[in-house]
Design a protein around this motif. Structure first.
Motif, PDB file in Angstrom:
ATOM      1  N   CYS A  52       0.728  -1.463  -0.051  1.00  0.00           N
ATOM      2  CA  CYS A  52       0.059  -0.031   0.264  1.00  0.00           C
ATOM      3  C   CYS A  52       1.167   1.146   0.441  1.00  0.00           C
ATOM      4  O   CYS A  52       0.371   2.177  -0.967  1.00  0.00           O
ATOM      5  CB  CYS A  52      -0.638  -0.267   1.054  1.00  0.00           C
ATOM      6  SG  CYS A  52      -1.963  -0.918   1.634  1.00  0.00           S
ATOM      7  N   ILE A  55       2.285   1.521  -3.109  1.00  0.00           N
ATOM      8  CA  ILE A  55       1.340   2.609  -4.430  1.00  0.00           C
ATOM      9  C   ILE A  55       0.977   4.037  -4.488  1.00  0.00           C
ATOM     10  O   ILE A  55       1.177   4.794  -5.404  1.00  0.00           O
ATOM     11  CB  ILE A  55       0.561   1.925  -3.861  1.00  0.00           C
ATOM     12  CG1 ILE A  55       0.185   0.074  -4.953  1.00  0.00           C
ATOM     13  CG2 ILE A  55      -1.059   2.162  -5.083  1.00  0.00           C
ATOM     14  CD1 ILE A  55      -1.081  -1.191  -4.551  1.00  0.00           C
ATOM     15  N   ILE A  56       1.081   4.096  -3.363  1.00  0.00           N
ATOM     16  CA  ILE A  56       0.731   5.322  -2.177  1.00  0.00           C
ATOM     17  C   ILE A  56       1.625   6.179  -3.185  1.00  0.00           C
ATOM     18  O   ILE A  56       1.193   6.999  -3.641  1.00  0.00           O
ATOM     19  CB  ILE A  56       0.510   5.423  -1.041  1.00  0.00           C
ATOM     20  CG1 ILE A  56      -0.999   4.625  -1.078  1.00  0.00           C
ATOM     21  CG2 ILE A  56      -0.287   6.907  -0.482  1.00  0.00           C
ATOM     22  CD1 ILE A  56      -1.686   4.746   0.303  1.00  0.00           C
ATOM     23  N   ASP A  60      -0.234   9.201  -5.250  1.00  0.00           N
ATOM     24  CA  ASP A  60      -0.211  10.004  -4.198  1.00  0.00           C
ATOM     25  C   ASP A  60      -0.431  11.149  -5.317  1.00  0.00           C
ATOM     26  O   ASP A  60       0.565  11.885  -5.741  1.00  0.00           O
ATOM     27  CB  ASP A  60      -0.068  10.217  -3.021  1.00  0.00           C
ATOM     28  CG  ASP A  60      -0.967  10.175  -1.893  1.00  0.00           C
ATOM     29  OD1 ASP A  60      -2.571  10.939  -2.269  1.00  0.00           O
ATOM     30  OD2 ASP A  60      -0.838  10.820  -1.337  1.00  0.00           O
ATOM     31  N   LYS A  67      -2.293  10.098   1.683  1.00  0.00           N
ATOM     32  CA  LYS A  67      -1.632   8.593   2.183  1.00  0.00           C
ATOM     33  C   LYS A  67      -1.876   9.790   3.912  1.00  0.00           C
ATOM     34  O   LYS A  67      -2.078  10.428   4.465  1.00  0.00           O
ATOM     35  CB  LYS A  67       0.075   9.354   2.207  1.00  0.00           C
ATOM     36  CG  LYS A  67       0.644   8.500   3.275  1.00  0.00           C
ATOM     37  CD  LYS A  67       2.185   8.871   2.220  1.00  0.00           C
ATOM     38  CE  LYS A  67       3.214   7.850   3.386  1.00  0.00           C
ATOM     39  NZ  LYS A  67       4.640   8.325   2.931  1.00  0.00           N
ATOM     40  N   TRP A  77      -4.726   2.103   5.270  1.00  0.00           N
ATOM     41  CA  TRP A  77      -3.914   1.767   4.151  1.00  0.00           C
ATOM     42  C   TRP A  77      -4.101   1.115   2.705  1.00  0.00           C
ATOM     43  O   TRP A  77      -4.280   1.658   2.325  1.00  0.00           O
ATOM     44  CB  TRP A  77      -2.519   1.126   4.438  1.00  0.00           C
ATOM     45  CG  TRP A  77      -1.466   1.758   5.342  1.00  0.00           C
ATOM     46  CD1 TRP A  77      -0.857   1.237   6.858  1.00  0.00           C
ATOM     47  CD2 TRP A  77      -0.596   2.811   4.984  1.00  0.00           C
ATOM     48  NE1 TRP A  77      -0.393   3.009   7.408  1.00  0.00           N
ATOM     49  CE2 TRP A  77      -0.310   3.423   6.279  1.00  0.00           C
ATOM     50  CE3 TRP A  77      -0.552   2.988   4.213  1.00  0.00           C
ATOM     51  CZ2 TRP A  77       0.958   4.409   6.217  1.00  0.00           C
ATOM     52  CZ3 TRP A  77       0.898   4.650   4.125  1.00  0.00           C
ATOM     53  CH2 TRP A  77       0.781   4.924   5.121  1.00  0.00           C
ATOM     54  N   ALA A  81      -4.995   3.101  -0.444  1.00  0.00           N
ATOM     55  CA  ALA A  81      -3.966   2.867  -2.001  1.00  0.00           C
ATOM     56  C   ALA A  81      -5.286   2.445  -2.457  1.00  0.00           C
ATOM     57  O   ALA A  81      -5.208   2.879  -4.074  1.00  0.00           O
ATOM     58  CB  ALA A  81      -3.499   1.586  -1.216  1.00  0.00           C
ATOM     59  N   LEU A 149      -4.490  -5.413  -5.120  1.00  0.00           N
ATOM     60  CA  LEU A 149      -4.118  -4.212  -5.776  1.00  0.00           C
ATOM     61  C   LEU A 149      -3.063  -3.743  -6.441  1.00  0.00           C
ATOM     62  O   LEU A 149      -2.962  -2.997  -7.102  1.00  0.00           O
ATOM     63  CB  LEU A 149      -3.292  -3.319  -4.156  1.00  0.00           C
ATOM     64  CG  LEU A 149      -4.482  -3.638  -3.304  1.00  0.00           C
ATOM     65  CD1 LEU A 149      -3.073  -3.637  -1.470  1.00  0.00           C
ATOM     66  CD2 LEU A 149      -5.331  -2.199  -3.320  1.00  0.00           C
ATOM     67  N   TYR A 153      -3.274  -1.748 -10.086  1.00  0.00           N
ATOM     68  CA  TYR A 153      -1.661  -0.340 -10.511  1.00  0.00           C
ATOM     69  C   TYR A 153      -1.376  -1.090 -11.076  1.00  0.00           C
ATOM     70  O   TYR A 153      -0.996   0.233 -12.417  1.00  0.00           O
ATOM     71  CB  TYR A 153      -0.553  -0.491  -9.156  1.00  0.00           C
ATOM     72  CG  TYR A 153       0.974  -0.120  -9.004  1.00  0.00           C
ATOM     73  CD1 TYR A 153       1.038   1.235  -8.606  1.00  0.00           C
ATOM     74  CD2 TYR A 153       2.076  -0.577 -10.454  1.00  0.00           C
ATOM     75  CE1 TYR A 153       2.109   1.949  -9.016  1.00  0.00           C
ATOM     76  CE2 TYR A 153       2.832  -0.161  -9.988  1.00  0.00           C
ATOM     77  CZ  TYR A 153       3.501   1.278 -10.109  1.00  0.00           C
ATOM     78  OH  TYR A 153       4.470   2.225  -9.902  1.00  0.00           O
TER      79      TYR A 153
END
Length: 243
Positions: A52, A55-56, A60, A67, A77, A81, A149, A153
């Motif tokens: 997470c 990815i963030i 972000d 975040k 989290w 994400a 996730l 992504y």
């Protein structure tokens, strides 16, 4: 237990090989699985959080960051994400239910880890020796989250300016540039590369030869360095002879 239990985690960790904390946690999971240790619950919980965070950090928006704080729960989290991936914006009810269930898996994993994972809390949980079935449930839940996730992504649009992904990640854009943008080098200026745009305009990039080689091909950098050292010696000899 083996890593065959969590193919999604294995694939995601192979993709982000430069994420140091993620790789340390992945190593801890491998050791826990090989020894049939209850520490695997702590490890997969940590892996979900690490994925997470990666990815963030990549997606972000700095002008409106999502975040969470470092002490946030695993559910927070995962939720953050999902939001930066844009998957929480889908209006289809069934998909919204899927997101809800994934968050439920995250919360269940957190509770199980807190109650039964003595390694991170320094105390014995109410389950003194988890059965293999408890460990498997925790690992499969974490692998389902990570796979969801990670695949989301891979489908996301990254900003090549801020992204830390390798060049290969932008295959479609690379193909467009290679097909439509030319490259020339000035004979009298070896530090300037001129990219010819489809409009005919030029895009000059100034870069030292050493920097270009170092970033693109380390073996070529070493070969060029050795050749330059060989070319330097005759010049030094002539200079010394003049004195």
């Amino acid at each position: 237990m083996t890593m065959d239990w969590c193919p999604g985690i294995r694939e995601a960790c192979a993709h982000w090989q430069n994420a140091t904390m993620l790789q340390h946690t992945f190593d801890a999971l491998q050791m826990a699985l090989e020894s049939d240790s209850d520490a695997s619950i702590d490890a997969v919980k940590g892996l979900v959080e690490c994925i997470c965070r990666v990815i963030i950090d990549q997606l972000d928006d700095p002008t409106s960051p999502l975040k969470p704080k470092d002490e946030a729960s695993i559910t927070e989290w995962v939720s953050a994400a999902i939001r930066v991936l844009g998957r929480g914006d889908v209006r289809d009810r069934k998909f919204a239910d899927l997101i809800k269930h994934h968050n439920g898996l995250a919360e269940s994993l957190r509770v199980l880890r807190n109650d039964a994972g003595p390694f991170s809390h320094g105390k014995d949980g109410f389950i003194q020796a988890l059965t293999i079935y408890h460990r498997r449930a925790a690992i499969l839940a974490a692998d389902a989250l990570v796979t969801f996730l990670y695949k989301a992504y891979l489908d996301s649009q990254l900003d090549p300016i801020s992204s830390r992904e390798p060049w290969e990640r932008f295959a479609e854009g690379n193909a467009l540039i290679d097909a439509h943008v030319g490259l020339v080098v000035d004979d009298d200026d070896s530090t300037t590369l001129r990219f010819i745009l489809p409009s005919g305009d030029e895009l000059p990039i100034n870069i030292e030869v050493s920097r270009l080689l170092y970033q693109l091909d380390r073996e070529a950098y070493v070969e060029a360095l050795n050749a330059a050292r060989g070319a330097q010696k005759p010049a030094q000899v002539r200079e010394q002879g003049e004195h």
